[in-house]
Design an enzyme around this catalytic site. Sequence first.
Site, PDB file in Angstrom:
ATOM      1  CE1 TYR A 164      14.335 -51.450  -7.963  1.00  0.00           C
ATOM      2  CE2 TYR A 164      14.603 -49.413  -6.692  1.00  0.00           C
ATOM      3  CZ  TYR A 164      14.946 -50.741  -6.932  1.00  0.00           C
ATOM      4  OH  TYR A 164      15.879 -51.348  -6.150  1.00  0.00           O
ATOM      5  CG  HIS A 194      17.498 -55.918   1.892  1.00  0.00           C
ATOM      6  ND1 HIS A 194      16.853 -56.914   1.208  1.00  0.00           N
ATOM      7  CD2 HIS A 194      17.864 -55.004   0.954  1.00  0.00           C
ATOM      8  CE1 HIS A 194      16.821 -56.617  -0.081  1.00  0.00           C
ATOM      9  NE2 HIS A 194      17.443 -55.466  -0.260  1.00  0.00           N
ATOM     10  CG  ASN A 307      17.629 -46.811  -1.106  1.00  0.00           C
ATOM     11  OD1 ASN A 307      17.156 -46.474  -2.167  1.00  0.00           O
ATOM     12  ND2 ASN A 307      18.826 -47.347  -1.030  1.00  0.00           N
ATOM     13  CE1 TYR A 395      63.444 -29.777  10.250  1.00  0.00           C
ATOM     14  CE2 TYR A 395      62.698 -31.649   8.958  1.00  0.00           C
ATOM     15  CZ  TYR A 395      63.534 -30.557   9.116  1.00  0.00           C
ATOM     16  OH  TYR A 395      64.431 -30.250   8.134  1.00  0.00           O
ATOM     17  NE  ARG A 398      62.962 -26.031  13.238  1.00  0.00           N
ATOM     18  CZ  ARG A 398      63.814 -26.362  12.272  1.00  0.00           C
ATOM     19  NH1 ARG A 398      63.831 -25.694  11.132  1.00  0.00           N
ATOM     20  NH2 ARG A 398      64.658 -27.365  12.430  1.00  0.00           N
ATOM     21  CG  PHE A 444      21.489 -45.344  -3.766  1.00  0.00           C
ATOM     22  CD1 PHE A 444      22.639 -45.962  -4.207  1.00  0.00           C
ATOM     23  CD2 PHE A 444      20.418 -45.241  -4.643  1.00  0.00           C
ATOM     24  CE1 PHE A 444      22.735 -46.474  -5.495  1.00  0.00           C
ATOM     25  CE2 PHE A 444      20.497 -45.760  -5.931  1.00  0.00           C
ATOM     26  CZ  PHE A 444      21.666 -46.384  -6.355  1.00  0.00           C
ATOM     27  CD  GLU A 529      22.378 -52.959  -5.407  1.00  0.00           C
ATOM     28  OE1 GLU A 529      23.123 -53.438  -4.524  1.00  0.00           O
ATOM     29  OE2 GLU A 529      21.148 -52.898  -5.289  1.00  0.00           O
TER      30      GLU A 529
END
Length: 657
Positions: A164, A194, A307, A395, A398, A444, A529
Amino acid sequence: MPRYTVHVRGEWLAVPCQDTQLTVGWLGREAVRRYIKNKPDNGGFGSVDDVYFLVRRCKGLGLLDNGDRLEVALEDNEFVEVVIEGDAMSPDFIPSQPEGVYLYSKYREPEKYIDLDGDSLTTEDLVNLGKGHYKIKLTPTAEKRVQKSREVIDSIIKEKTVVYGITTGFGKFARTVIPINKLQELQVNLVRSHSSGVGKPLIPERCRMLLALRINVLAKGYSGISLETLKQVIEMFNASCLPYVPEKGTVGASGDLAPLSHLALGLIGEGKMWSPKSGWADAKYVLEAHGLKPVILKPKEGLALINGTQMITSLGCEAVERASAIARQADIVAALTLEVLKGTTKAFDTDIHALRPHRGQIEVAFRFRSLLDSDHHPSEIAESHRFCDRVQDAYTLRCCPQVHGVVNDTIAFVKNIITIELNSATDNPMVFANRGETISGGNFHGEYPAKALDYLAIGIHELAAISERRIERLCNPSLSELPAFLVAEGGLNSGFMIAHCTAAALVSENKALCHPSSVDSLSTSAATEDHVSMGGWAARKALRVIEHVEQVLAIELLAACQGIEFLRPLKTTTPLEKVYDLVRSVVRPWIKDRFMAPDIEAVHRLLLEQKVWEVAAPYIEKYRMEHIPESRPLSPTAFSLKFLHKKSTKIPETEDL
């Protein structure tokens, strides 16, 4: 022959010059002539003579005199910009420099190096690399690992094994086998296709961090990149040649594909690139100007470059470091506010916090004790109300140890996850040289840093939420016993009225930004994905939340110092007086209304540069050394000075305290 690279209306032109006696004006006209020549409509001009322009350096944007000779005004291969009259106001104008160019005009090439081995990078190291304080070199061990990893890839190609991303397509195309003679084209196509991000580019510091972190991951030796290519990438980093990386487009699985692809695109000489010398220019010109050649991708190398979770993690590093800085300074700001509001120190008693021993809570209470009225640092303000009938405070005063404390613990938790992520291999497939094989997995996936950064945003936001309430107490005369909105002649003057509104607005924005991005997931890549982290947005919005926190605390610090003016001639403790003096070195007291935004920005800058911590830290640490038993529950790893502030600071002598 000298050559200049000239930016005209978003295009870059290489203009050779045979005679350096020629002028800057000639260079501008020649660049415009070449620009017009390439346009079918002459760029909207009749001729060069119709064009009125200015010429300026890309580095620093200094204007040049058109009458100056080139040999005097410019260096060989320098980058300049021709600004045509009217263009600067046009929506089509593309500047050659990123926002805040003044920050980069003083850039100096670093002389020191950080050795990267893929295993020992810290968040502090990465932030310093982003700031341009260091260059990079690989350790010998890392070089050997990288070489052995590449040998596995070369063997796969030689044996024509189907693997792959090396000999197949990607995502949905994982079952498509690619011919050997197309493997290099496959990698280039991957990077180009990409590179699909949108939005503003990362500022240079963040792009440096991104590139440095990718180099660190490649140095681990599980990516299959060649040593030759990795060294080319390091040379580009060391020359501060930084690709154009849009901030939006990653879903955080399969890694940060879009931003890392833009990063790789610049490395192969395509798209745009920035350097202090050139500003934004075509990548090929920037590399050439620095004597560098574009990377020629070998099989697997495109995938190796894009990647991983480095976008999420590098922004996460900045977030963690800025969160740490503002969290420790928030204690100092709150202590000063408590003094102005004439609060009590009893709520910070050691025995109270020993009964609920969270590390962060114990540390915050300790810091308050070290800064407020004590035998070490008597306070005239505290003495003035020692016998008042108030039993306890609100508060927001404190409960600072309990509220600020969990923020400290949150930061420590997130920092641990980010540090592990910094030194993790996040590729797919992984190349195991010791086994001589590649294995596909899911490292990834950005869920770890995404969840952690969502948690960081939720945690750090509380510093702004409680700070805004303290600002309200400072501005409200029924709560503070001070003039309304901390100004004399109220009505004629509005004082801090709208500064408080700004703080409220920022806190409200943070409430929306704190919604976790990692609870969302959208299936992508044709359902291959099918679960993603949305970690890129988690990182970016965490940084926005932190910036808002810094700004709210800047307003509180301004308000507290203004409150001190109404308590004079009484003085607070020595460390808090030092903080007051620091603020007054950049912002004068508020006598009557004036333009307030610059004051807020000036104090915000003090917090960003950790100046408030620097002046108070010596007193805190002196107190710590003299009270070691009560501060013993504190983890040295989480809160030592080395962790909190690497810069050494001289501790004043006892008589100075």
